[in-house]
Design a protein around this motif. Structure first.
Motif, PDB file in Angstrom:
ATOM      1  N   THR A  73      30.004  23.850 -24.420  1.00  0.00           N
ATOM      2  CA  THR A  73      29.192  25.080 -24.406  1.00  0.00           C
ATOM      3  C   THR A  73      27.455  24.223 -23.904  1.00  0.00           C
ATOM      4  O   THR A  73      27.013  22.755 -24.224  1.00  0.00           O
ATOM      5  N   LEU A  74      26.860  24.817 -23.007  1.00  0.00           N
ATOM      6  CA  LEU A  74      25.645  24.558 -23.105  1.00  0.00           C
ATOM      7  C   LEU A  74      25.050  23.899 -24.239  1.00  0.00           C
ATOM      8  O   LEU A  74      24.033  22.809 -23.711  1.00  0.00           O
ATOM      9  N   PRO A  75      24.978  24.919 -25.725  1.00  0.00           N
ATOM     10  CA  PRO A  75      23.582  24.558 -26.526  1.00  0.00           C
ATOM     11  C   PRO A  75      24.174  22.758 -27.108  1.00  0.00           C
ATOM     12  O   PRO A  75      23.575  21.731 -27.011  1.00  0.00           O
ATOM     13  N   ALA A  76      25.651  22.634 -27.315  1.00  0.00           N
ATOM     14  CA  ALA A  76      25.978  21.534 -27.326  1.00  0.00           C
ATOM     15  C   ALA A  76      25.790  20.408 -26.682  1.00  0.00           C
ATOM     16  O   ALA A  76      25.405  19.895 -27.105  1.00  0.00           O
ATOM     17  N   GLU A  77      25.802  20.486 -25.203  1.00  0.00           N
ATOM     18  CA  GLU A  77      25.170  19.094 -24.856  1.00  0.00           C
ATOM     19  C   GLU A  77      23.507  19.709 -24.074  1.00  0.00           C
ATOM     20  O   GLU A  77      22.513  18.425 -23.655  1.00  0.00           O
ATOM     21  N   ASN A 187      32.750  20.851 -18.942  1.00  0.00           N
ATOM     22  CA  ASN A 187      31.208  20.303 -19.437  1.00  0.00           C
ATOM     23  C   ASN A 187      30.731  19.596 -18.262  1.00  0.00           C
ATOM     24  O   ASN A 187      30.546  19.964 -17.096  1.00  0.00           O
ATOM     25  N   HIS A 188      29.604  18.451 -18.586  1.00  0.00           N
ATOM     26  CA  HIS A 188      29.008  18.537 -18.197  1.00  0.00           C
ATOM     27  C   HIS A 188      27.554  18.926 -17.786  1.00  0.00           C
ATOM     28  O   HIS A 188      27.077  19.095 -16.080  1.00  0.00           O
ATOM     29  N   PHE A 189      26.478  19.721 -18.135  1.00  0.00           N
ATOM     30  CA  PHE A 189      26.023  20.858 -17.425  1.00  0.00           C
ATOM     31  C   PHE A 189      24.983  21.008 -16.854  1.00  0.00           C
ATOM     32  O   PHE A 189      24.580  20.939 -15.985  1.00  0.00           O
ATOM     33  N   TYR A 190      24.297  19.256 -17.557  1.00  0.00           N
ATOM     34  CA  TYR A 190      22.810  19.060 -17.507  1.00  0.00           C
ATOM     35  C   TYR A 190      22.978  18.115 -16.362  1.00  0.00           C
ATOM     36  O   TYR A 190      23.509  17.100 -15.735  1.00  0.00           O
ATOM     37  N   PRO A 452      25.331  11.546 -25.289  1.00  0.00           N
ATOM     38  CA  PRO A 452      26.328  10.609 -24.166  1.00  0.00           C
ATOM     39  C   PRO A 452      27.722  12.252 -23.992  1.00  0.00           C
ATOM     40  O   PRO A 452      28.014  13.073 -25.224  1.00  0.00           O
ATOM     41  N   VAL A 453      27.709  12.615 -23.114  1.00  0.00           N
ATOM     42  CA  VAL A 453      28.980  14.163 -23.581  1.00  0.00           C
ATOM     43  C   VAL A 453      30.191  13.542 -23.507  1.00  0.00           C
ATOM     44  O   VAL A 453      30.442  14.059 -24.539  1.00  0.00           O
ATOM     45  N   LEU A 454      30.799  12.857 -22.846  1.00  0.00           N
ATOM     46  CA  LEU A 454      31.540  12.414 -23.775  1.00  0.00           C
ATOM     47  C   LEU A 454      31.953  10.338 -24.686  1.00  0.00           C
ATOM     48  O   LEU A 454      31.060   9.986 -23.950  1.00  0.00           O
ATOM     49  N   ALA A 455      32.368  10.369 -25.503  1.00  0.00           N
ATOM     50  CA  ALA A 455      32.803   8.814 -26.170  1.00  0.00           C
ATOM     51  C   ALA A 455      30.643   9.147 -27.268  1.00  0.00           C
ATOM     52  O   ALA A 455      30.867   9.774 -27.776  1.00  0.00           O
ATOM     53  N   ASN A 456      30.937   7.710 -26.968  1.00  0.00           N
ATOM     54  CA  ASN A 456      29.918   7.482 -27.831  1.00  0.00           C
ATOM     55  C   ASN A 456      28.389   6.911 -26.994  1.00  0.00           C
ATOM     56  O   ASN A 456      28.191   6.172 -26.519  1.00  0.00           O
ATOM     57  N   ARG A 478      31.195  15.054 -27.608  1.00  0.00           N
ATOM     58  CA  ARG A 478      32.636  14.921 -28.107  1.00  0.00           C
ATOM     59  C   ARG A 478      33.230  13.683 -28.073  1.00  0.00           C
ATOM     60  O   ARG A 478      32.740  13.202 -27.317  1.00  0.00           O
ATOM     61  N   GLU A 479      34.565  13.569 -28.816  1.00  0.00           N
ATOM     62  CA  GLU A 479      35.516  12.401 -28.639  1.00  0.00           C
ATOM     63  C   GLU A 479      34.471  10.873 -29.319  1.00  0.00           C
ATOM     64  O   GLU A 479      34.921   9.870 -28.375  1.00  0.00           O
TER      65      GLU A 479
END
Length: 664
Positions: A73-77, A187-190, A452-456, A478-479
């Motif tokens: 979702t856009l808010p999450a990122e 994902n990776h919207f921005y 960070p969109v993925l991982a840490n 996420r993840e």
């Protein structure tokens, strides 16, 4: 068919529109760090030249979206998990908190229905005048599907033989195959863009961002604005000026060969290389060894290149090349005495191909420094394959990467990553990955890693005698989470000591899709080996944790093989957890001293051990060294009855959203 643009709209939970207060009643500027009051993160993270202002705190006639921490979702990122959505004709207006002549806008716009991105205008005015138009793009955003992702929103599953949570199945083994909604996992919207305003404006002046009527973007999401007072270009006279060797500052002609000639001359004459203001087209690697290269400043000197497909794969497996400054390969002895500073690197990477060497900085560089660069749209900002030693990476900005920002991969020793700012990576922000050869004696200190969109945010995979200190990590998606200590990815075992000291995390701890549990803001993961080095976590602050603050975990398939032993936690503050302070899902031990917690959503210690539940108690034991205070609605977070190894296992406890962080 559902288009990517429609998914983007559907992924935007609508909040109330802010009243447009207009010029006369503009709200005072709210300056944040990682969307927090700066006082809450004092002394942590990078000291940066810009002031961060979140769009949700500005004046707008648009709509606030969020908060939401749900992946895809856009808010999450968004930074702080909120942003402002504008439709054509709407605006958001920021009041400058201090003098500025430059801005950075973090934004999102829809993808094209068939993928590949679109462009759209955004008007910028200051005090209602001096209109400029930025051209926004989603060509470097919008990934879909399973790892390593696709640019095609209409693609079928990349791995139909993988388990996916959406159908709780392995699609290739089901009859008939399940129908998977497309686009799958957008994902990776921005993305973000920088703009020099042409003059210096005062504190209190108003920067308005307006989506013009008739824009082809159905919506534009503004996440934040960074404002900055950029100094004049730096001039270096006693140097090999690349213009003298045929470089083109207009960017029309490729300047790679001219750069090579300037470097060769500088090496012979023991001079620096100087790159004056301009945009220089470079479409391949520039090999650097025993040379100093200085730009006029990363707002003025821009090295920009296209991604180029190779006729045949390179020996390292690359099928593309692109702009980058690379030390010699470690197998050839690596490079030494390389000093890079004061320029920007802008790549053209739009897809993730892990074999590609399309990184901003690469190779092996010992006894070297990298300072004051701005890197975006490469695969990894800086990727180092050792053995190599004594590298100093300082004061850089790395944004909008398909994968990591900085990765010490294999045999990097006695090196420092300090005062760097990272935002919007597609994988770990900062990583030490000890594959094949241990990284040792390295320090990641006073860096900021956001979204960070993925991982840490920061990850340490094996190695010895390393330190993670004084960093600020916010909003992993996420993840992964803010900080991970992981025995995985073929890493060498942890040995010697690992120090994790005085870091602050906020809004961390993502939902692990496959395990269907929430992670900790810091999590220890024993997947391939025991984690049993001298590990101390001291002085960390874990704020607004989505699930747990601290997690120690192993994969179910190896839960009886590996343990996490003797991790020591001391002088920790936990301000808000959706579930517990500590979640133990592994066998092993840990000790706690002066760990204070408040606003704890569930039982303080969720101790499942390795799920054997023997009569003697959990396979994970906790030692109380005193001073562990506070808790939540269920009482003290570390009550005596929990010690040393009472089973308090709730596999998936309900989540209670904590209040926003506040002064302790």
């Amino acid at each position: 068919m559902v288009t990517a643009a429609a998914v983007g709209l559907g992924a935007v939970p609508g909040g109330p529109a802010l009243a447009d207060t207009g010029a006369a009643g503009a709200p005072p500027p709210v300056v944040t760090r990682a969307a927090l009051d700066p006082s809450l993160v004092a002394g942590r993270g990078a000291a940066v030249a810009f002031a961060e202002q979140e769009a949700e705190n500005a004046a707008t006639n648009g709509t606030i979206i969020g908060p939401d921490r749900s992946a895809y979702t856009l808010p999450a990122e968004a930074s702080g998990r909120k942003a402002v959505r504008l439709t054509p004709g709407q605006h958001v207006e920021f009041t400058l908190p201090s003098k500025a002549n430059a801005i950075t806008v973090r934004y999102g716009i829809p993808d094209a229905p068939g993928g590949g991105g679109i462009t759209a205008p955004l008007d910028v005015t200051v005090n209602g005048r001096a209109k400029r138009t930025m051209t926004l793009t989603s060509q470097y955003a919008w990934l879909y599907n399973q790892y390593p992702f696709s640019n095609d929103p209409n693609a079928d599953l990349l791995h139909p033989d993988w388990w996916i949570t959406e159908c709780a199945c392995v699609p290739a083994t089901t009859t008939p195959p399940p129908v998977i909604a497309k686009p799958f996992r957008p994902n990776h919207f921005y993305d973000e863009q920088r703009l020099l305003l042409g003059r210096t404006y005062r504190a209190g002046d108003r920067v308005r961002l307006t989506v013009p009527a008739g824009s082809n973007a159905a919506w534009t999401v503004i996440d934040l604005l960074d404002s900055e007072l950029v100094g004049p270009p730096r001039v270096t006279l006693a140097a090999a000026n690349v213009l003298a060797f045929g470089a083109d500052p207009s960017g029309r002609r490729d300047s790679a060969d001219a750069f090579d000639r300037a470097i060769a001359f500088a090496q012979r004459k023991r001079l620096k290389v100087y790159i004056p203001p301009g945009t220089y087209q470079v479409n391949r690697h520039i090999i650097v060894d025993n040379v100093t290269i200085e730009g006029a400043g990363n707002w003025y000197t821009i090295i920009k290149g296209r991604e180029v497909a190779l006729d045949t794969p390179a020996p390292d497996g690359s099928v593309h090349t692109g702009v980058g400054f690379y030390g010699k390969d470690a197998s050839a002895g690596g490079s030494r005495n390389v000093h890079l500073s004061g320029f920007a690197i802008e790549g053209d990477v739009r897809e993730r191909i892990d074999t590609d060497q399309v990184n901003g900085i690469g190779g092996a560089m010992s006894d070297s420094t990298i300072d004051g660069l701005h890197i975006r749209h490469t695969k990894v900002g800086m990727w180092f394959d050792g053995p190599m030693t004594n590298l100093r990476i300082t004061n850089n900005v790395i944004v909008d990467q398909i994968a990591d920002a900085i990765n010490f991969h294999t045999g990097v020793t006695n090196s420092v990553v300090s005062n760097n700012f990272v935002r919007n990576t597609g994988d770990d922000g900062l990583a030490m990955w000890s594959e094949k050869t241990a990284n040792a004696g390295n320090t990641f200190d006073r860096n900021t890693v956001q979204t960070p969109v993925l991982a840490n945010g920061i990850a340490v995979y094996g190695g010895r005698d390393n330190t993670i200190s004084n960093n600020l990590v916010a909003d992993p998606i996420r993840e992964g989470s803010a900080i991970q200590v992981g025995s995985r990815f073929g890493a060498e075992p942890f040995a010697g000591h690992l120090r994790i000291e005085n870091n602050t995390t906020v809004r961390a701890g993502t939902y692990e899709l496959n395990w269907k549990i929430g992670l900790g803001a810091i999590w220890f993961y024993a997947l391939e080996k025991d984690i049993d080095a001298d590990i101390q976590v001291v002085g960390d602050h874990y704020l607004d944790n989505t699930y747990n603050a601290i997690m120690l975990v192993s994969e179910w398939s190896v839960k009886d093989l590996y343990a996490i032993e003797n991790v020591r936690f001391k002088d920790i503050r936990v301000d808000g957890t959706g579930t517990s302070v500590v979640s133990a899902r592994v066998k092993g031990t840990a000790s706690f001293e002066n760990v204070d917690a408040r606003h704890v959503g569930a039982v303080g210690v969720n101790n499942c051990g390795s799920f054997g539940f023997p009569p003697t108690g959990s396979e994970f034991s906790l030692t109380d060294l005193g001073g562990n205070d506070g808790g939540g609605t269920t009482g003290p977070w570390l009550a005596p009855w929990m010690l040393p190894n009472t089973v308090t296992c709730d596999d998936r406890p309900p989540v209670v959203a904590p209040p926003a962080p506040s002064p302790w």
